[in-house]
Design a protein around this motif. Structure first.
Motif, PDB file in Angstrom:
ATOM      1  N   GLN A 299       0.830  -1.208   0.000  1.00 55.75           N
ATOM      2  CA  GLN A 299       0.000   0.000   0.000  1.00 55.75           C
ATOM      3  C   GLN A 299       0.862   1.254   0.000  1.00 55.75           C
ATOM      4  O   GLN A 299       0.565   2.228  -0.702  1.00 55.75           O
ATOM      5  N   LEU A 300       1.929   1.237   0.791  1.00 57.67           N
ATOM      6  CA  LEU A 300       2.849   2.378   0.804  1.00 57.67           C
ATOM      7  C   LEU A 300       3.484   2.570  -0.566  1.00 57.67           C
ATOM      8  O   LEU A 300       3.590   3.692  -1.067  1.00 57.67           O
ATOM      9  N   ARG A 302       2.276   1.629  -3.474  1.00 62.98           N
ATOM     10  CA  ARG A 302       1.272   2.115  -4.427  1.00 62.98           C
ATOM     11  C   ARG A 302       0.959   3.596  -4.228  1.00 62.98           C
ATOM     12  O   ARG A 302       0.563   4.281  -5.175  1.00 62.98           O
ATOM     13  N   SER A 303       1.127   4.065  -3.001  1.00 63.30           N
ATOM     14  CA  SER A 303       0.868   5.487  -2.735  1.00 63.30           C
ATOM     15  C   SER A 303       2.045   6.376  -3.135  1.00 63.30           C
ATOM     16  O   SER A 303       1.980   7.597  -2.958  1.00 63.30           O
ATOM     17  N   GLY A 304       3.098   5.778  -3.671  1.00 65.63           N
ATOM     18  CA  GLY A 304       4.224   6.563  -4.165  1.00 65.63           C
ATOM     19  C   GLY A 304       5.411   6.659  -3.238  1.00 65.63           C
ATOM     20  O   GLY A 304       6.376   7.375  -3.537  1.00 65.63           O
ATOM     21  N   ASP A 327       3.128   8.529  11.051  1.00 65.29           N
ATOM     22  CA  ASP A 327       3.431   9.343   9.871  1.00 65.29           C
ATOM     23  C   ASP A 327       4.774  10.034  10.030  1.00 65.29           C
ATOM     24  O   ASP A 327       5.520  10.189   9.055  1.00 65.29           O
TER      25      ASP A 327
END
Length: 409
Positions: A299-300, A302-304, A327
């Motif tokens: 997921q990280l 895919r989020s760039g 974060d």
């Protein structure tokens, strides 16, 4: 089963140091001095959710072990399993209304992708539980023939009394073991067992569940612990250098595995060092599939998020520490990666020979990755503030980060 492609490991001048690491069984540090080939077994995933940051932190720790050994000029015989048949996998497949083999194959493929992206060096042997069944059955038969195992309503249990050294890995008392066994896949309350802690070696066939021909054991499937024992003994033998995994595997998994192997061979120890990585938390609790509080590497990505930044976020914490993902942790890693890449892109800088030795010294001291990162930070800051004239320094820093920390700059 195949693993994933290996990234190149740059050559560094000189030679690394022998690894001094914390051993759970003795409760203190030991210096590992393998022969020309260092041997390591690390417990792999149960592929029904892959790869969360707790997984990534664990495999990052043992990737560092590989890199330290390679830096000493040794070869590494690294074995990792995949528990591709087990209760949690079967339960998730039922919940998802999909074939358990499809689920296992999909999540294992995703795990490979994540490991490749994070530049984790692959194991030499990557073995699934299902493909290991022909190796597992004879071991269970041997244990039963030796009186170290018994049958209960078709299931085959290991008798922990068969190993005089039982308890020597985790060092826990019987009541704590019983509680952890109930939490972590055991069945201490089952009537008829000789000892509440006795773990299952062979699960007799259940309706609606996969099963295989177990010879004299009858149809069924392997228990969790014997799976890793068969895979490790068949490829590494007794007395290999490191048995690794997360701290939640010390008991029951590594305790039981050691006892299985020791009862089978009459030798001790199964592994020379038991090395355990800490747990990664989120929102005040350990990341776990049962709680659903997971942050996934995929997921990280895919989020760039650059995989190198994910790796730096993991390296910023000592492998044995329990820590919390936030974060801010990721933001700090992204900023560090930007500073490092900016520094090594310049034509020259302060000499970096001392930096290489600092990183080697830090990692050889119980994989102190935060100290290694701090050493690179100091070089980067010196270059920023005072500069330097060594044209080879940025390249050496880049190769050091890649070879020893797995961070491509």
């Amino acid at each position: 089963m195949y693993a994933w492609p290996a990234s190149d490991v740059p050559a560094l001048p000189g030679s690394g140091r022998d690894l001094r690491i914390h051993d759970t069984a003795t409760g203190g540090p030991i210096t590992l001095q393998p022969g020309p080939v260092a041997r390591m077994y690390v417990c792999g995933i149960t592929p029904y959710d892959a790869t969360h940051l707790g997984h990534a932190a664990t495999y990052n720790a043992f990737d560092l072990v590989q890199r330290v050994w390679l830096d000493t000029g040794r070869q590494v015989d690294y074995v990792q399993n995949v528990t591709d048949v087990d209760d949690p996998l079967l339960e998730r497949a039922v919940a998802n209304e999909e074939d358990w083999t499809v689920l296992a194959e999909r999540e294992t493929a995703l795990f490979r992708e994540d490991m490749t992206a994070l530049r984790m060096l692959p194991p030499r042997h990557y073995i699934g539980a299902v493909e290991a069944i022909p190796e597992i059955v004879p071991l269970v038969e041997r244990l039963r023939a030796a009186g170290a195992a018994y049958e209960l309503e078709g299931d085959i249990y290991f008798s922990v009394a068969a190993d005089p050294a039982f308890g020597g890995v985790s060092g826990l008392d019987a009541e704590t073991m019983r509680l952890l066994s109930a939490e972590r896949g055991g069945d201490p309350e089952r009537p008829g067992k000789k000892n509440p802690l006795d773990p299952m070696l062979w699960v007799a066939a259940r309706e609606g569940e996969p099963s295989w021909d177990g010879g004299s054991l009858g149809r069924g499937r392997p228990g969790w612990h014997i799976e890793c024992v068969a895979i490790a003994l068949g490829r590494l033998g007794m007395g290999f250098d490191v048995q690794g995994g997360g701290s939640d595997l010390a008991f029951p998994h590594h305790e039981m595995g050691a006892s299985h192997a020791q009862a089978l061979t009459g030798q001790w120890p199964f592994a020379r060092a038991y090395v355990h990585a800490g747990m990664v938390g989120l929102d005040g609790e350990k990341m776990s599939k049962s709680k659903g509080n997971l942050v996934f590497v995929s997921q990280l990505r895919r989020s760039g998020v650059d995989p190198a930044a994910i790796r730096l976020a993991l390296l910023a914490h000592h492998y044995r520490a329990d820590w919390e993902w936030t974060d801010g942790v990721l933001e700090a890693a992204v900023a560090r990666l930007e500073r490092w890449r900016s520094a090594v892109s310049r034509p020259d800088g302060p000499p970096a020979d001392g930096l290489l030795e600092e990183v080697r010294r830090a990692l050889a001291d119980d994989l102190d990755a935060p100290a290694a990162l701090a050493a690179v930070d100091r070089w980067v800051e010196t270059q920023r503030t005072t500069g330097g004239t060594d044209e080879g320094a940025p390249g050496l820093v880049s190769r050091t980060a890649d070879a020893l920390l797995g961070v491509a700059l």
